[in-house]
Design a protein around this motif. Structure first.
Motif, PDB file in Angstrom:
ATOM      1  N   THR A  36      35.978  -9.492  12.346  1.00  0.00           N
ATOM      2  CA  THR A  36      34.963 -10.213  11.579  1.00  0.00           C
ATOM      3  C   THR A  36      33.642 -10.145  12.344  1.00  0.00           C
ATOM      4  O   THR A  36      33.591  -9.687  13.489  1.00  0.00           O
ATOM      5  CB  THR A  36      35.340 -11.692  11.382  1.00  0.00           C
ATOM      6  N   GLU A  37      32.590 -10.626  11.709  1.00  0.00           N
ATOM      7  CA  GLU A  37      31.267 -10.640  12.326  1.00  0.00           C
ATOM      8  C   GLU A  37      30.950 -11.992  12.955  1.00  0.00           C
ATOM      9  O   GLU A  37      29.784 -12.292  13.218  1.00  0.00           O
ATOM     10  CB  GLU A  37      30.211 -10.304  11.263  1.00  0.00           C
ATOM     11  N   SER A  38      31.984 -12.814  13.194  1.00  0.00           N
ATOM     12  CA  SER A  38      31.737 -14.188  13.648  1.00  0.00           C
ATOM     13  C   SER A  38      30.957 -14.243  14.956  1.00  0.00           C
ATOM     14  O   SER A  38      30.016 -15.038  15.093  1.00  0.00           O
ATOM     15  CB  SER A  38      33.063 -14.937  13.791  1.00  0.00           C
ATOM     16  N   ALA A  39      31.321 -13.414  15.926  1.00  0.00           N
ATOM     17  CA  ALA A  39      30.636 -13.458  17.224  1.00  0.00           C
ATOM     18  C   ALA A  39      29.167 -13.094  17.079  1.00  0.00           C
ATOM     19  O   ALA A  39      28.282 -13.750  17.653  1.00  0.00           O
ATOM     20  CB  ALA A  39      31.329 -12.522  18.210  1.00  0.00           C
ATOM     21  N   GLY A  40      28.880 -12.051  16.296  1.00  0.00           N
ATOM     22  CA  GLY A  40      27.496 -11.649  16.088  1.00  0.00           C
ATOM     23  C   GLY A  40      26.690 -12.693  15.356  1.00  0.00           C
ATOM     24  O   GLY A  40      25.526 -12.953  15.697  1.00  0.00           O
ATOM     25  N   LEU A  41      27.297 -13.321  14.349  1.00  0.00           N
ATOM     26  CA  LEU A  41      26.607 -14.364  13.597  1.00  0.00           C
ATOM     27  C   LEU A  41      26.305 -15.578  14.477  1.00  0.00           C
ATOM     28  O   LEU A  41      25.224 -16.170  14.388  1.00  0.00           O
ATOM     29  CB  LEU A  41      27.449 -14.784  12.390  1.00  0.00           C
ATOM     30  N   LEU A  42      27.265 -15.929  15.333  1.00  0.00           N
ATOM     31  CA  LEU A  42      27.046 -17.057  16.235  1.00  0.00           C
ATOM     32  C   LEU A  42      25.961 -16.740  17.252  1.00  0.00           C
ATOM     33  O   LEU A  42      25.118 -17.593  17.566  1.00  0.00           O
ATOM     34  CB  LEU A  42      28.352 -17.427  16.947  1.00  0.00           C
TER      35      LEU A  42
ATOM     36  N   ASP B 281      23.461 -14.761  16.858  1.00  0.00           N
ATOM     37  CA  ASP B 281      22.188 -14.844  16.139  1.00  0.00           C
ATOM     38  C   ASP B 281      21.755 -16.300  15.978  1.00  0.00           C
ATOM     39  O   ASP B 281      20.569 -16.627  16.145  1.00  0.00           O
ATOM     40  CB  ASP B 281      22.301 -14.194  14.757  1.00  0.00           C
ATOM     41  N   TYR B 282      22.721 -17.181  15.648  1.00  0.00           N
ATOM     42  CA  TYR B 282      22.412 -18.606  15.472  1.00  0.00           C
ATOM     43  C   TYR B 282      21.928 -19.222  16.787  1.00  0.00           C
ATOM     44  O   TYR B 282      20.922 -19.947  16.813  1.00  0.00           O
ATOM     45  CB  TYR B 282      23.639 -19.343  14.957  1.00  0.00           C
ATOM     46  N   PHE B 283      22.637 -18.947  17.881  1.00  0.00           N
ATOM     47  CA  PHE B 283      22.249 -19.499  19.182  1.00  0.00           C
ATOM     48  C   PHE B 283      20.838 -19.056  19.568  1.00  0.00           C
ATOM     49  O   PHE B 283      20.033 -19.855  20.057  1.00  0.00           O
ATOM     50  CB  PHE B 283      23.239 -19.060  20.263  1.00  0.00           C
ATOM     51  N   LYS B 284      20.534 -17.785  19.348  1.00  0.00           N
ATOM     52  CA  LYS B 284      19.205 -17.271  19.686  1.00  0.00           C
ATOM     53  C   LYS B 284      18.136 -17.909  18.805  1.00  0.00           C
ATOM     54  O   LYS B 284      17.063 -18.304  19.290  1.00  0.00           O
ATOM     55  CB  LYS B 284      19.183 -15.754  19.520  1.00  0.00           C
ATOM     56  N   ARG B 285      18.431 -18.006  17.523  1.00  0.00           N
ATOM     57  CA  ARG B 285      17.460 -18.566  16.572  1.00  0.00           C
ATOM     58  C   ARG B 285      17.143 -20.021  16.891  1.00  0.00           C
ATOM     59  O   ARG B 285      15.992 -20.473  16.772  1.00  0.00           O
ATOM     60  CB  ARG B 285      18.006 -18.436  15.156  1.00  0.00           C
ATOM     61  N   GLU B 286      18.173 -20.780  17.305  1.00  0.00           N
ATOM     62  CA  GLU B 286      18.000 -22.206  17.586  1.00  0.00           C
ATOM     63  C   GLU B 286      17.628 -22.492  19.040  1.00  0.00           C
ATOM     64  O   GLU B 286      17.422 -23.645  19.408  1.00  0.00           O
ATOM     65  CB  GLU B 286      19.290 -22.960  17.235  1.00  0.00           C
ATOM     66  N   GLY B 287      17.583 -21.454  19.857  1.00  0.00           N
ATOM     67  CA  GLY B 287      17.155 -21.636  21.239  1.00  0.00           C
ATOM     68  C   GLY B 287      18.205 -22.207  22.172  1.00  0.00           C
ATOM     69  O   GLY B 287      17.859 -22.826  23.194  1.00  0.00           O
ATOM     70  N   PHE B 288      19.475 -22.012  21.873  1.00  0.00           N
ATOM     71  CA  PHE B 288      20.544 -22.508  22.742  1.00  0.00           C
ATOM     72  C   PHE B 288      20.865 -21.480  23.827  1.00  0.00           C
ATOM     73  O   PHE B 288      21.026 -20.283  23.538  1.00  0.00           O
ATOM     74  CB  PHE B 288      21.825 -22.772  21.950  1.00  0.00           C
ATOM     75  N   ARG B 289      20.957 -21.937  25.040  1.00  0.00           N
ATOM     76  CA  ARG B 289      21.515 -21.093  26.097  1.00  0.00           C
ATOM     77  C   ARG B 289      22.974 -20.831  25.727  1.00  0.00           C
ATOM     78  O   ARG B 289      23.685 -21.759  25.338  1.00  0.00           O
ATOM     79  CB  ARG B 289      21.422 -21.822  27.440  1.00  0.00           C
ATOM     80  N   HIS B 290      23.432 -19.590  25.851  1.00  0.00           N
ATOM     81  CA  HIS B 290      24.762 -19.289  25.319  1.00  0.00           C
ATOM     82  C   HIS B 290      25.443 -18.127  26.042  1.00  0.00           C
ATOM     83  O   HIS B 290      24.800 -17.349  26.735  1.00  0.00           O
ATOM     84  CB  HIS B 290      24.667 -18.952  23.823  1.00  0.00           C
ATOM     85  N   GLU B 291      26.744 -18.045  25.849  1.00  0.00           N
ATOM     86  CA  GLU B 291      27.573 -16.949  26.335  1.00  0.00           C
ATOM     87  C   GLU B 291      28.551 -16.587  25.221  1.00  0.00           C
ATOM     88  O   GLU B 291      29.165 -17.477  24.614  1.00  0.00           O
ATOM     89  CB  GLU B 291      28.366 -17.357  27.573  1.00  0.00           C
ATOM     90  N   ILE B 292      28.716 -15.293  24.945  1.00  0.00           N
ATOM     91  CA  ILE B 292      29.700 -14.800  23.992  1.00  0.00           C
ATOM     92  C   ILE B 292      30.747 -14.022  24.771  1.00  0.00           C
ATOM     93  O   ILE B 292      30.416 -13.077  25.496  1.00  0.00           O
ATOM     94  CB  ILE B 292      29.062 -13.876  22.922  1.00  0.00           C
ATOM     95  N   ILE B 293      32.012 -14.425  24.653  1.00  0.00           N
ATOM     96  CA  ILE B 293      33.098 -13.757  25.376  1.00  0.00           C
ATOM     97  C   ILE B 293      34.023 -13.110  24.357  1.00  0.00           C
ATOM     98  O   ILE B 293      34.690 -13.805  23.571  1.00  0.00           O
ATOM     99  CB  ILE B 293      33.889 -14.750  26.245  1.00  0.00           C
ATOM    100  N   ARG B 294      34.071 -11.812  24.351  1.00  0.00           N
ATOM    101  CA  ARG B 294      34.921 -11.083  23.392  1.00  0.00           C
ATOM    102  C   ARG B 294      36.293 -10.833  24.000  1.00  0.00           C
ATOM    103  O   ARG B 294      36.405 -10.305  25.120  1.00  0.00           O
ATOM    104  CB  ARG B 294      34.247  -9.780  22.974  1.00  0.00           C
TER     105      ARG B 294
END
Length: 262
Positions: free
Chosen positions: A69-75, A77-90
């Protein structure tokens, strides 16, 4: 401000203060699955900073279970758009849990692997707090799952230490019913991003949820009564284990452990 905003904020604040969940100057890893609970929790924890004299930092961490699914990419994008510091672990946790080599319950294995990954990331980031989005209904459902399928009286804790206190799991939505989470998420237009798990609607939790929903419809007091009952246990009116005979040292030891809260 709508009443639902005030009510949820009040309950989150009450949980944080009553259970001592957050301290000034901390960095908190927020486990974000993409579901409404974790997405709302991330939003609420940041929103509180505009109203309180204390400061803390947030890191949104998403563990991608590996479904196509595209869930990781969508999340992301959301984190970047809202300005949240974030980490995505695949990872391949979800795929592995549903694979033929796994003889455990897929949800149990996937959750264990995901939590291990989150603990490692929190340690890597130097964070001692890990926030999960479990709401009040999750506490109650876990309580009944353990009774019906685990043969033990146990649930979750709003605050729980692991590895001798190196990491502490906190659950700031502990006092917020699922229905209030749903209402506020809709009102704030917070997106829900699904990861495509094939077991999301066919597991033991859904069975217990259906049972509890039937009770809630009969009486609005049931949810609160069950939640409070988990903290008001009368051991004097619970039978001892079947493998312990009255008067035996095993029975006395068991009751002593129960009274100590172990």
């Amino acid at each position: 401000m709508a009443f639902i905003d005030q009510e949820v904020r009040r309950l989150v604040g009450k949980a944080i203060h009553h259970y001592g969940l957050i301290e000034d100057g901390e960095t908190i890893v927020v486990a974000v699955s993409g579901g409404k609970d974790s997405m709302l929790l991330l939003w609420l924890l940041r929103e509180r900073l505009s109203r309180l004299p204390i400061r803390y930092d947030l890191v949104a961490v998403h563990v991608d279970p590996g479904f196509e699914t595209e869930s990781a990419g969508l999340l992301e994008d959301y984190f970047k758009r809202e300005g949240f510091r974030h980490e995505i672990i695949r990872t391949d946790h979800g795929v592995k849990a549903h694979g033929p080599e796994n003889r455990e319950n897929p949800c149990f294995l996937c959750a264990r692997l995901r939590r291990t990954t989150l603990f490692k990331k929190a340690h890597e980031l130097g964070c001692r707090k890990l926030a999960f989005g479990h709401n009040q209904d999750d506490f109650i459902e876990t309580f009944f799952i353990n009774i019906c399928y685990g043969a033990q009286v146990a649930a979750m804790l709003p605050k729980q230490e692991f590895f001798n206190g190196e990491v502490t799991v906190i659950r700031p939505l502990a006092l917020v019913p699922a229905e209030k989470v749903e209402r506020l998420s809709r009102r704030l237009n917070i997106p829900v991003i699904r990861n495509g798990c094939p077991s999301s609607n066919k597991n033991k939790r859904m069975e217990i949820r259906t049972l509890l929903d039937s009770l809630y419809r009969k009486s609005p007091k049931v949810r609160g009564n069950v939640f409070h009952a988990m903290s008001h246990v009368n051991l004097a009116y619970l039978p001892p284990p079947l493998n312990a005979m009255p008067g035996s040292s095993t029975l006395l030891q068991t009751l002593a452990v129960q009274k100590d809260g172990s």
